[in-house]
Design a protein around this motif. Sequence first.
Motif, mmCIF file in Angstrom:
data_model
loop_
_atom_site.group_PDB
_atom_site.id
_atom_site.type_symbol
_atom_site.label_atom_id
_atom_site.label_comp_id
_atom_site.label_asym_id
_atom_site.label_seq_id
_atom_site.Cartn_x
_atom_site.Cartn_y
_atom_site.Cartn_z
ATOM 1 N N VAL A 245 -2.923 -28.245 62.207
ATOM 2 C CA VAL A 245 -3.402 -29.635 62.193
ATOM 3 C C VAL A 245 -2.801 -30.455 63.328
ATOM 4 N N ALA A 246 -2.138 -29.800 64.290
ATOM 5 C CA ALA A 246 -1.473 -30.530 65.372
ATOM 6 C C ALA A 246 -2.458 -31.398 66.152
ATOM 7 N N ASP A 247 -3.640 -30.863 66.471
ATOM 8 C CA ASP A 247 -4.628 -31.635 67.245
ATOM 9 C C ASP A 247 -5.128 -32.841 66.461
ATOM 10 N N GLU A 248 -5.385 -32.647 65.170
ATOM 11 C CA GLU A 248 -5.902 -33.742 64.344
ATOM 12 C C GLU A 248 -4.857 -34.840 64.153
ATOM 13 N N LEU A 249 -3.590 -34.442 64.021
ATOM 14 C CA LEU A 249 -2.529 -35.446 63.900
ATOM 15 C C LEU A 249 -2.400 -36.248 65.188
ATOM 16 N N ALA A 250 -2.490 -35.551 66.328
ATOM 17 C CA ALA A 250 -2.394 -36.238 67.621
ATOM 18 C C ALA A 250 -3.565 -37.200 67.823
ATOM 19 N N ALA A 251 -4.743 -36.804 67.341
ATOM 20 C CA ALA A 251 -5.933 -37.649 67.496
ATOM 21 C C ALA A 251 -6.006 -38.751 66.446
ATOM 22 N N GLY A 252 -5.212 -38.653 65.382
ATOM 23 C CA GLY A 252 -5.239 -39.661 64.328
ATOM 24 C C GLY A 252 -6.330 -39.462 63.297
ATOM 25 N N SER A 253 -7.026 -38.320 63.338
ATOM 26 C CA SER A 253 -8.089 -38.085 62.355
ATOM 27 C C SER A 253 -7.522 -37.606 61.024
ATOM 28 N N LEU A 254 -6.279 -37.122 61.037
ATOM 29 C CA LEU A 254 -5.539 -36.799 59.825
ATOM 30 C C LEU A 254 -4.146 -37.408 59.949
ATOM 31 N N VAL A 255 -3.519 -37.674 58.807
ATOM 32 C CA VAL A 255 -2.157 -38.225 58.828
ATOM 33 C C VAL A 255 -1.280 -37.393 57.896
ATOM 34 N N PRO A 256 0.019 -37.264 58.222
ATOM 35 C CA PRO A 256 0.923 -36.515 57.341
ATOM 36 C C PRO A 256 1.456 -37.403 56.231
ATOM 37 N N LEU A 257 1.681 -36.828 55.067
ATOM 38 C CA LEU A 257 2.336 -37.537 53.974
ATOM 39 C C LEU A 257 3.813 -37.128 53.943
ATOM 40 N N ALA A 258 4.664 -38.064 53.560
ATOM 41 C CA ALA A 258 6.120 -37.855 53.611
ATOM 42 C C ALA A 258 6.615 -37.103 52.375
#
Length: 299
Positions: A245-258
């Motif tokens: 999911v590295a690309d999606e996180l960088a693009a902001g289309s997905l976000v990580p939960l803490a």
Amino acid sequence: MDIRQLRTFHRVASLGSFTRAAAELNYAQSSVTAQIKSLEASLGSELFERVAGKVKLTPAGTRLLPYAGQLLSLAHEARGVASPDAQPEGLLTIGTMESITSYRMPTVLEYFHHRYPRLQISLRPSLCAETLHALRQGVFDAGFLMEAETQHSGVHSEVLGVEPLLIVAAPGHRLADAAKVDTDELRSESVLAPEAGCAYRELFEAELNDGTGEPVPFLEFGNVEAIKRGVGAGLGISLLPRMTVADELAAGSLVPLAWEPPFELYTQLAWRKGSALSRERQVFVEQVIDFLSHEYQEL
């Protein structure tokens, strides 16, 4: 019974198809059929049967398979001893999983394509339990595992590194801005997951179900790309390897939960214990360990 017949038998058993085996070996399908029939005649036993349109090993074929793997491995080793300066060649069958194939292997495969053009690497999608079984049977030459355990009966495994995992959600999810997310907060969420048998799915499922009395339902989406699209569309959350999911996180289309996973998963390269590594397998093992161990050290 000769080496060519055993190689053909091994490929048909591995692929579950006469047609695919013929394509890999560059034979006519009639030649594959003739070789199998000749091998069966010499052994006095049928090795394959058709069940619901699929090719399956008979009990005799199942018993023969590990011996065929050992004989083919010895043949490779013998060629290496006789021709120590020759380039690695032939076919290596590697059990792997979608995340490794798509996100870890491209640079490795590119290296082998240019450095060892006569060595063909066939990647076979396989769950970890299936990979372990295939390694013990001699169907796979090597295989990738992503497991919490690093010791496996009948198999030698080399740990490449800890596989970072994280939970992802769509932007705007109610937990997206939380400084810390507890497991209890995740139990009310829809969870998108790969098929049963995936190690990180099973560990996450056990964590969510621990002490609740009611199992948390998982929505099976089959593959990582489908899961990411479903999460992005707001259908739920998912636990995935960070590399996927590295690309999606960088693009902001997905976000990580803490949320911090209370378990660790180790990516490993494995091969059957007690079998001598042919020159080809030795080269593959050494280069994969060199390439991927460095990647994990940089995480």
